[in-house]
Design an enzyme around this catalytic site. Structure first.
Site, PDB file in Angstrom:
ATOM      1  N   GLU A  61      29.607  46.394  38.829  1.00 16.49           N
ATOM      2  CA  GLU A  61      29.329  45.867  37.483  1.00 16.49           C
ATOM      3  C   GLU A  61      28.629  44.520  37.546  1.00 16.49           C
ATOM      4  O   GLU A  61      27.641  44.267  36.845  1.00 16.49           O
ATOM      5  CB  GLU A  61      30.641  45.708  36.689  1.00 16.49           C
ATOM      6  CG  GLU A  61      31.400  46.999  36.473  1.00 16.49           C
ATOM      7  CD  GLU A  61      32.429  47.293  37.563  1.00 16.49           C
ATOM      8  OE1 GLU A  61      32.126  47.044  38.746  1.00 16.49           O
ATOM      9  OE2 GLU A  61      33.519  47.775  37.216  1.00 16.49           O
ATOM     10  N   CYS A  96      34.917  41.007  36.833  1.00 14.30           N
ATOM     11  CA  CYS A  96      33.793  41.684  36.160  1.00 14.30           C
ATOM     12  C   CYS A  96      33.931  41.612  34.647  1.00 14.30           C
ATOM     13  O   CYS A  96      32.944  41.445  33.939  1.00 14.30           O
ATOM     14  CB  CYS A  96      33.687  43.123  36.632  1.00 14.30           C
ATOM     15  SG  CYS A  96      33.051  43.250  38.318  1.00 14.30           S
TER      16      CYS A  96
HETATM   17  N1  THU Z   1      34.987  47.914  42.763  1.00  9.78           N
HETATM   18  C1  THU Z   1      33.910  47.879  41.924  1.00  9.78           C
HETATM   19  O1  THU Z   1      32.762  47.787  42.379  1.00  9.78           O
HETATM   20  N2  THU Z   1      34.129  47.927  40.599  1.00  9.78           N
HETATM   21  C2  THU Z   1      35.334  48.176  40.025  1.00  9.78           C
HETATM   22  O2  THU Z   1      35.436  48.267  38.814  1.00  9.78           O
HETATM   23  C3  THU Z   1      36.508  48.359  40.871  1.00  9.78           C
HETATM   24  C4  THU Z   1      36.342  47.958  42.286  1.00  9.78           C
HETATM   25  C5  THU Z   1      34.762  47.941  44.210  1.00  9.78           C
HETATM   26  C6  THU Z   1      35.098  46.706  44.968  1.00  9.78           C
HETATM   27  C7  THU Z   1      35.356  47.267  46.340  1.00  9.78           C
HETATM   28  O3  THU Z   1      34.120  47.413  47.021  1.00  9.78           O
HETATM   29  C8  THU Z   1      35.917  48.651  46.104  1.00  9.78           C
HETATM   30  O4  THU Z   1      35.546  48.980  44.772  1.00  9.78           O
HETATM   31  C9  THU Z   1      37.416  48.755  46.262  1.00  9.78           C
HETATM   32  O5  THU Z   1      38.075  47.847  45.486  1.00  9.78           O
END
Ligand code: THU
Length: 140
Positions: A61, A96
């Protein structure tokens, strides 16, 4: 017609799933894709980019917002988030939510899903991040 009905949510979520394919997540093996619909009608996509220093990981995000803003697209209509490795809808993390709220009003639509997109949650940043006192500090 409301803003909600003008947004092709399924098409935006398609783009989020595509973006997840470009995730760099060798540590969590948890791919996330984001598709940000900009007010000019374009869609900016991004994925989560991890790092061996785990705290430096950047979520999909925030990647999408940073990418879009850096391209000069500074106003947004909706955000879709897809997590194909999750068995449940994965909502944006707290960091985020705060970053999204920097660039969007409380009614800004946020859609998120796991692998089963029939379980997509459709909500707003105002619901995910209420009592946003930072807005009081912002200088237009
Ligand atoms: N992550 C995201 O990119 N967005 C989210 O809404 C939840 C978590 C990613 C961060 C990390 O690379 C992986 O998901 C595990 O937490």
């Amino acid at each position: 017609m409301s803003q909600e009905t003008q947004i092709d949510r399924e098409a935006l979520m398609d783009r989020a799933f595509e973006a997840a394919e470009l995730s760099y997540s060798p540590y969590s093996h948890f791919r996330v894709g984001a598709a940000l619909l900009c007010q000019d009608g374009t869609v900016v996509t991004a994925a989560n980019i991890e790092n061996r220093s785990f705290g430096m990981t950047i979520c999909a995000e925030r990647s999408a917002i940073v990418k879009a803003h850096s391209l000069g697209r500074t106003r947004y209509t909706a955000l879709a988030v897809a997590c194909p490795d999750a068995g449940y809808p994965v909502s944006p993390c707290g960091a985020c939510r705060q970053v999204i709220s920097e660039f969007a009003g409380p009614d800004f639509p946020v859609y998120f899903t796991g692998a089963d997109r029939s379980q997509t949650v459709c909500t707003t940043i105002g619901s995910l991040f209420p009592y946003d006192a930072l807005k009081e500090l912002a200088q237009p």
